[in-house]
Design an enzyme around this catalytic site. Sequence first.
Site, PDB file in Angstrom:
ATOM      1  N   GLU A 287       3.477   9.156  -7.850  1.00 19.81           N
ATOM      2  CA  GLU A 287       2.317   8.829  -7.015  1.00 19.81           C
ATOM      3  C   GLU A 287       1.088   8.555  -7.873  1.00 19.81           C
ATOM      4  O   GLU A 287       0.175   7.847  -7.449  1.00 19.81           O
ATOM      5  CB  GLU A 287       2.035  10.001  -6.060  1.00 19.81           C
ATOM      6  CG  GLU A 287       1.988   9.570  -4.598  1.00 19.81           C
ATOM      7  CD  GLU A 287       1.863  10.724  -3.621  1.00 19.81           C
ATOM      8  OE1 GLU A 287       2.726  10.830  -2.749  1.00 19.81           O
ATOM      9  OE2 GLU A 287       0.910  11.517  -3.734  1.00 19.81           O
ATOM     10  N   HIS A 308      28.650  14.127 -14.718  1.00 14.39           N
ATOM     11  CA  HIS A 308      29.884  13.704 -14.053  1.00 14.39           C
ATOM     12  C   HIS A 308      29.611  12.712 -12.938  1.00 14.39           C
ATOM     13  O   HIS A 308      30.491  12.413 -12.137  1.00 14.39           O
ATOM     14  CB  HIS A 308      30.629  14.939 -13.531  1.00 14.39           C
ATOM     15  CG  HIS A 308      30.995  15.885 -14.640  1.00 14.39           C
ATOM     16  ND1 HIS A 308      32.247  15.930 -15.213  1.00 14.39           N
ATOM     17  CD2 HIS A 308      30.233  16.791 -15.324  1.00 14.39           C
ATOM     18  CE1 HIS A 308      32.252  16.837 -16.180  1.00 14.39           C
ATOM     19  NE2 HIS A 308      31.048  17.368 -16.268  1.00 14.39           N
ATOM     20  N   LYS A 422       3.316   4.458   7.032  1.00 11.79           N
ATOM     21  CA  LYS A 422       2.701   5.117   8.195  1.00 11.79           C
ATOM     22  C   LYS A 422       2.247   4.067   9.202  1.00 11.79           C
ATOM     23  O   LYS A 422       2.436   4.230  10.408  1.00 11.79           O
ATOM     24  CB  LYS A 422       1.488   5.953   7.758  1.00 11.79           C
ATOM     25  CG  LYS A 422       1.853   7.156   6.930  1.00 11.79           C
ATOM     26  CD  LYS A 422       0.618   7.976   6.578  1.00 11.79           C
ATOM     27  CE  LYS A 422       0.941   8.997   5.517  1.00 11.79           C
ATOM     28  NZ  LYS A 422      -0.231   9.602   4.924  1.00 11.79           N
TER      29      LYS A 422
HETATM   30  O1  PA5 Z   1      -0.263  14.089  -3.184  1.00  8.56           O
HETATM   31  C1  PA5 Z   1      -0.656  13.769  -2.065  1.00  8.56           C
HETATM   32  O2  PA5 Z   1      -1.849  13.545  -1.841  1.00  8.56           O
HETATM   33  C2  PA5 Z   1       0.302  13.663  -0.901  1.00  8.56           C
HETATM   34  O3  PA5 Z   1       1.609  13.873  -1.310  1.00  8.56           O
HETATM   35  C3  PA5 Z   1      -0.057  14.683   0.162  1.00  8.56           C
HETATM   36  O4  PA5 Z   1      -0.004  15.960  -0.398  1.00  8.56           O
HETATM   37  C4  PA5 Z   1       0.894  14.574   1.348  1.00  8.56           C
HETATM   38  O5  PA5 Z   1       0.861  13.286   1.882  1.00  8.56           O
HETATM   39  C5  PA5 Z   1       0.486  15.578   2.444  1.00  8.56           C
HETATM   40  O6  PA5 Z   1      -0.831  15.353   2.864  1.00  8.56           O
HETATM   41  P1  PA5 Z   1      -1.611  16.439   3.702  1.00  8.56           P
HETATM   42  O7  PA5 Z   1      -1.763  17.654   2.881  1.00  8.56           O
HETATM   43  O8  PA5 Z   1      -2.928  15.792   4.015  1.00  8.56           O
HETATM   44  O9  PA5 Z   1      -0.800  16.706   4.945  1.00  8.56           O
END
Ligand code: PA5
Length: 449
Positions: A287, A308, A422
């Site tokens: 990310e 494996h 989303k």
């Molecule tokens: O690293 C990030 O920002 C995302 O992975 C969020 O943690 C994830 O989308 C969850 O978001 P939230 O804590 O707002 O529910």
Amino acid sequence: MSKIDINVSAVYNTVSADQIKALAPEAEKALETVDKGTGAGNDFLGWVNLPSATPAALLEDIEAAAAVLRGSCEYVVCIGIGGSYLGAKAVIEALSDSFAAYKSADGNPKVIFAGQNIGEDYMFELMNLLADKKFGIIVISKSGTTTEPAIAFRLLKDQLEKKEGKEKASKLIVAITDAKRGALRQLATEEGYKTFVIDDNVGGRFSVLSPVGLLPIAVAGYDIQALMAGAAEMEKITAVPGENNPAQLYAQTRNALYRAGKKTEILANYCPKLHYFAEWWKQLYGESEGKDGKGIFPASVDLTTDLHSMGQWIQDGERTIFETVLSLEAQDHEVLVPMDNANLDGLNFLAGKRIDQVNKMAELGTRIAHVDGGVPNMVITLPALREKYLGQLIYFFEKACGISGYMLGVNPFNQPGVEAYKKNMFALLEKPGYEKETAAMKARLSGEA
Ligand code: PA5
């Protein structure tokens, strides 16, 4: 060995020590950009000083909240996804007995995770499990609006309230969310839940050393003070530029490899308890770096299991990969290979040797085979699975990620790409406000557009 260690010498067949060294000025500039907060995404650098700046009173408050849940629950369901899930899962798995889920109560509540998927059977079976159990909930969402945890929380809150009554249920729910904004903050205020804050300047995937990770870890019975102390040691070490900075070295080396055409990094472990650590690492790097058409693809394997399955590809497939081995120095228990009079499997030459000795030779042999096969590897050694070393490792990877992202030329602290699914999902589910997108999606799926 009192701390984690990194060795990059087995990449020199692909990039030389001098080539890596040549990136030092760039890495040091990136380190300064992180530490001084002068780069893109600098409003999300709260994680940099979490280990040293978290007040003792907050850790004590987390421990007190954990004690309440530990004292009244057989199961604590931790609801969250992405950064609000993976860090706690990684640390708890690394420190737990491999078969804890199958063992009867040992004084620690079992921490179960939910809201990290939209599996209908998963939710049904979880609610079924909890039907006759004493349980509590930790609900974690920075935004408070993420679909997956919100659905899980609706269901489990309802189940808990029906079981315990609204008043008692509200004492068994802890919410971790934004200080002021969002649906979860509003609900927590209305219902009187115990809450912890996710600071505005700490992004989800960098939040394991905040209440997001610390509360579930403390509920599972682990020492969050030691975790933070280990992280604080690494915060100090990685603030100093130069060749002794392990985060700088890792960032330099992986960028040198990337520029030499190695586009995929495989994090390999030889200890099943580290499986989720790799999942956490994949989110952190995926990310943070995968944007603007750039980024090393973070993959992982559990070895020797995956030798494996994926072993052939790694040894012999397209030569665009490098490997980072998470090497665990010490096991907690000793088991020897037994002698067998029949010796049908021909393994009596191993009799009397520790299982870990066999594993270590598998690890060394594999590393050498991979280097010979054109897969350079780095080794990060972890002395043992202890809170202190996991704290060091977490902070090491976070700091290196910030440095590496800036070296790559991206903003390591945003995640614009995660919105695309989303938008489509809400269009397909006909969420109010998405009418235009819904119409476009319907037209597209019927082949009109
Ligand atoms: O690293 C990030 O920002 C995302 O992975 C969020 O943690 C994830 O989308 C969850 O978001 P939230 O804590 O707002 O529910």
